[in-house]
Design a protein around this motif. Structure first.
Motif, mmCIF file in Angstrom:
data_model
loop_
_atom_site.group_PDB
_atom_site.id
_atom_site.type_symbol
_atom_site.label_atom_id
_atom_site.label_comp_id
_atom_site.label_asym_id
_atom_site.label_seq_id
_atom_site.Cartn_x
_atom_site.Cartn_y
_atom_site.Cartn_z
ATOM 1 N N ALA A 1 0.833 -1.195 0.000
ATOM 2 C CA ALA A 1 0.000 0.000 0.000
ATOM 3 C C ALA A 1 0.870 1.248 0.000
ATOM 4 O O ALA A 1 1.835 1.341 0.747
ATOM 5 C CB ALA A 1 -0.907 -0.009 1.225
ATOM 6 N N GLN A 2 0.536 2.201 -0.873
ATOM 7 C CA GLN A 2 1.251 3.465 -0.892
ATOM 8 C C GLN A 2 0.258 4.608 -0.975
ATOM 9 O O GLN A 2 -0.683 4.577 -1.772
ATOM 10 C CB GLN A 2 2.233 3.556 -2.068
ATOM 11 N N LEU A 3 0.470 5.584 -0.141
ATOM 12 C CA LEU A 3 -0.320 6.797 -0.149
ATOM 13 C C LEU A 3 0.488 7.870 -0.856
ATOM 14 O O LEU A 3 1.652 8.108 -0.510
ATOM 15 C CB LEU A 3 -0.635 7.223 1.286
ATOM 16 N N VAL A 4 -0.117 8.514 -1.855
ATOM 17 C CA VAL A 4 0.567 9.567 -2.607
ATOM 18 C C VAL A 4 -0.211 10.869 -2.427
ATOM 19 O O VAL A 4 -1.404 10.934 -2.740
ATOM 20 C CB VAL A 4 0.685 9.218 -4.101
ATOM 21 N N VAL A 5 0.467 11.875 -1.911
ATOM 22 C CA VAL A 5 -0.147 13.183 -1.648
ATOM 23 C C VAL A 5 0.581 14.232 -2.472
ATOM 24 O O VAL A 5 1.808 14.345 -2.409
ATOM 25 C CB VAL A 5 -0.071 13.538 -0.150
ATOM 26 N N ALA A 6 -0.174 14.987 -3.253
ATOM 27 C CA ALA A 6 0.389 16.103 -4.011
ATOM 28 C C ALA A 6 0.089 17.394 -3.263
ATOM 29 O O ALA A 6 -1.024 17.593 -2.774
ATOM 30 C CB ALA A 6 -0.213 16.153 -5.411
ATOM 31 N N ILE A 7 1.083 18.257 -3.188
ATOM 32 C CA ILE A 7 0.927 19.480 -2.398
ATOM 33 C C ILE A 7 1.630 20.627 -3.105
ATOM 34 O O ILE A 7 2.672 20.450 -3.751
ATOM 35 C CB ILE A 7 1.494 19.275 -0.980
ATOM 36 N N THR A 8 1.058 21.810 -3.003
ATOM 37 C CA THR A 8 1.674 22.964 -3.644
ATOM 38 C C THR A 8 2.705 23.604 -2.721
ATOM 39 O O THR A 8 2.656 23.450 -1.495
ATOM 40 C CB THR A 8 0.624 24.018 -4.036
ATOM 41 N N ALA A 9 3.624 24.330 -3.334
ATOM 42 C CA ALA A 9 4.701 24.954 -2.568
ATOM 43 C C ALA A 9 4.159 25.958 -1.556
ATOM 44 O O ALA A 9 4.679 26.080 -0.439
ATOM 45 C CB ALA A 9 5.684 25.640 -3.516
ATOM 46 N N ARG A 10 3.102 26.697 -1.920
ATOM 47 C CA ARG A 10 2.534 27.706 -1.010
ATOM 48 C C ARG A 10 1.826 27.072 0.183
ATOM 49 O O ARG A 10 1.600 27.742 1.192
ATOM 50 C CB ARG A 10 1.569 28.616 -1.757
ATOM 51 N N LEU B 1 -9.797 8.083 1.581
ATOM 52 C CA LEU B 1 -10.062 7.349 2.813
ATOM 53 C C LEU B 1 -9.706 5.878 2.658
ATOM 54 O O LEU B 1 -9.103 5.284 3.556
ATOM 55 C CB LEU B 1 -11.539 7.492 3.201
ATOM 56 N N ALA B 2 -10.037 5.283 1.511
ATOM 57 C CA ALA B 2 -9.708 3.882 1.271
ATOM 58 C C ALA B 2 -8.198 3.663 1.255
ATOM 59 O O ALA B 2 -7.689 2.678 1.818
ATOM 60 C CB ALA B 2 -10.329 3.418 -0.047
ATOM 61 N N ALA B 3 -7.467 4.588 0.631
ATOM 62 C CA ALA B 3 -6.005 4.471 0.583
ATOM 63 C C ALA B 3 -5.401 4.617 1.978
ATOM 64 O O ALA B 3 -4.453 3.903 2.338
ATOM 65 C CB ALA B 3 -5.429 5.520 -0.366
ATOM 66 N N LEU B 4 -5.956 5.538 2.765
ATOM 67 C CA LEU B 4 -5.470 5.726 4.130
ATOM 68 C C LEU B 4 -5.761 4.489 4.971
ATOM 69 O O LEU B 4 -4.919 4.032 5.757
ATOM 70 C CB LEU B 4 -6.142 6.957 4.728
ATOM 71 N N HIS B 5 -6.953 3.917 4.798
ATOM 72 C CA HIS B 5 -7.324 2.696 5.513
ATOM 73 C C HIS B 5 -6.394 1.544 5.140
ATOM 74 O O HIS B 5 -5.947 0.778 6.008
ATOM 75 C CB HIS B 5 -8.772 2.335 5.176
ATOM 76 N N GLU B 6 -6.087 1.426 3.851
ATOM 77 C CA GLU B 6 -5.192 0.350 3.410
ATOM 78 C C GLU B 6 -3.804 0.514 4.023
ATOM 79 O O GLU B 6 -3.173 -0.462 4.437
ATOM 80 C CB GLU B 6 -5.103 0.337 1.885
ATOM 81 N N LEU B 7 -3.331 1.767 4.099
ATOM 82 C CA LEU B 7 -2.034 2.012 4.723
ATOM 83 C C LEU B 7 -2.064 1.647 6.202
ATOM 84 O O LEU B 7 -1.090 1.099 6.736
ATOM 85 C CB LEU B 7 -1.651 3.481 4.545
ATOM 86 N N GLN B 8 -3.175 1.923 6.869
ATOM 87 C CA GLN B 8 -3.304 1.565 8.286
ATOM 88 C C GLN B 8 -3.117 0.067 8.517
ATOM 89 O O GLN B 8 -2.646 -0.349 9.574
ATOM 90 C CB GLN B 8 -4.675 1.976 8.821
ATOM 91 N N GLN B 9 -3.507 -0.736 7.535
ATOM 92 C CA GLN B 9 -3.432 -2.187 7.710
ATOM 93 C C GLN B 9 -1.997 -2.694 7.817
ATOM 94 O O GLN B 9 -1.762 -3.828 8.244
ATOM 95 C CB GLN B 9 -4.140 -2.897 6.547
ATOM 96 N N GLU C 1 -20.196 -1.749 4.502
ATOM 97 C CA GLU C 1 -20.284 -2.248 3.124
ATOM 98 C C GLU C 1 -18.996 -1.989 2.364
ATOM 99 O O GLU C 1 -18.540 -2.821 1.566
ATOM 100 C CB GLU C 1 -21.464 -1.564 2.426
ATOM 101 N N TRP C 2 -18.390 -0.832 2.593
ATOM 102 C CA TRP C 2 -17.135 -0.480 1.930
ATOM 103 C C TRP C 2 -15.926 -1.200 2.532
ATOM 104 O O TRP C 2 -14.839 -1.168 1.954
ATOM 105 C CB TRP C 2 -16.892 1.025 2.040
ATOM 106 N N ASP C 3 -16.102 -1.797 3.697
ATOM 107 C CA ASP C 3 -15.014 -2.463 4.419
ATOM 108 C C ASP C 3 -13.889 -1.473 4.738
ATOM 109 O O ASP C 3 -12.709 -1.743 4.533
ATOM 110 C CB ASP C 3 -14.463 -3.650 3.626
ATOM 111 N N VAL C 4 -14.301 -0.318 5.258
ATOM 112 C CA VAL C 4 -13.366 0.746 5.623
ATOM 113 C C VAL C 4 -13.502 1.037 7.113
ATOM 114 O O VAL C 4 -14.620 1.157 7.631
ATOM 115 C CB VAL C 4 -13.624 2.028 4.811
#
Length: 319
Positions: free
Chosen positions: A13-22, A225-233, A264-267
């Motif tokens: 599992a990988q979480l990818v976050v894009a963020i601006t310089a400001r 949220l699903a990606a964050l949940h997967e990382l938590q596992q 239902e989403w298993d989250v």
């Protein structure tokens, strides 16, 4: 000092976050100069100061916690990657990369567009979340199916209107990353919120009671949220470095549909606060949120009296 948390088992599992310089650094002085005097004055300003470290920006503490989740990860397989997106040129962006190096942030990928929009590059990087200080960039990202928010700093008690506290470099003693979400129009679709706004709270409760066993549709933050949940596992549940919360104005009987939808989403969400219309800010402070996401401008303004907040300009509350 906190003890490093060892993952329960290897995870892809990988979480990818894009963020601006400001959002990552304090660039307002240079931005104001650009607005007043143009590109050349701005470029000269940044070149003259390119070896002066930029001060931490709104999202700096969050990014540090995100990148700390890579401790102990296999080489070349980080659990979290933060991508920098900037409307600077590569020349003026050198100061930004120098600041990244100064603070020891593990950010290796970046895009500099020389004033062009940055949102087209979010999806090619596979980012599940985009954070920016520019509301228009956020709207365009949402239109293209990316979870996105305009990140706003927490206001301290003594701040005047329009001013906000500056993040410092004090460490959170727990080191735990805590993220809170509103429900309708953020994690879920806005169809139930439309009923509430158009027909009133009694109609909303009747609508949700009748459809309690019908899963809610997904909102713009369902994928994140699903990606964050997967990382938590990847971490033991009792000692996880990530903790999540749902903080919603819903109350009984409208709670049931939310709980059954997440099932239902298993989250997993670690905490769920059904506040029945109470102000969210004090509860978010009690939770210790590093960042809270909400679509309502009223809720955002209340929340940011206490915690850093991301406005999600989506749904019926944001025509």
């Amino acid at each position: 000092m906190t003890t490093p948390i060892t993952p329960a088992e290897p995870s892809n599992a990988q979480l990818v976050v894009a963020i601006t310089a400001r959002a990552l650094f304090q660039l307002e002085d240079g931005h104001d100069l650009f607005e007043r005097e143009g590109v050349k004055a701005y470029a000269d300003f940044q070149r003259q100061r390119e070896n002066e470290a930029l001060a931490p920006g709104i999202a700096f503490p969050l990014v540090k916690k995100l990148l700390a989740l890579n401790a102990g990860a296999p080489a070349g397989r980080p659990r979290v990657e933060v991508i920098l997106l900037s409307r600077n040129s590569s020349d003026t962006g050198l100061r930004i990369f120098n600041a990244i190096e100064h603070y020891g942030l593990g950010i290796i990928r970046a895009v500099f567009t020389s004033g062009a929009p940055v949102y087209p590059y979010i999806k090619p990087f596979g980012a599940q979340l985009f954070l920016s200080a520019n509301p228009e960039s956020v709207r365009r990202a949402l239109e293209h199916g990316v979870a996105a928010a305009t990140i706003l700093p927490a206001k301290s008690a003594g701040d005047s209107a329009g001013e906000a506290s500056t993040p410092d470099e004090k460490e959170d003693v727990s080191g735990q990353l805590r993220i809170a979400f509103d429900g309708d129009a953020v994690i879920f679709g806005d169809e139930s919120e439309r009923v509430s706004q158009q027909d009133g709270i009694a109609a909303f409760h009747a609508h949700e009671t009748e459809r309690a066993h019908e899963p809610l549709s997904g909102g713009p933050f369902r994928g994140f949220l699903a990606a964050l949940h997967e990382l938590q596992q990847a971490f033991p549940a009792r000692n996880s470095p990530i903790r999540t919360a749902l903080v919603t104005a819903r109350s009984a009987p409208a709670h049931k549909r939310v709980i059954l939808t997440l099932r239902e989403w298993d989250v997993r969400l670690d905490e769920a606060l059904f506040l029945g219309g109470r102000d969210k800010g004090p509860f978010l402070q009690a939770f210790g949120a590093d960042l809270f996401f909400d679509d309502s401008k009223h809720n955002v303004e209340n929340a940011r009296q206490h915690v850093a907040t991301g406005h999600v300009p989506h749904g019926v509350s944001n025509p």
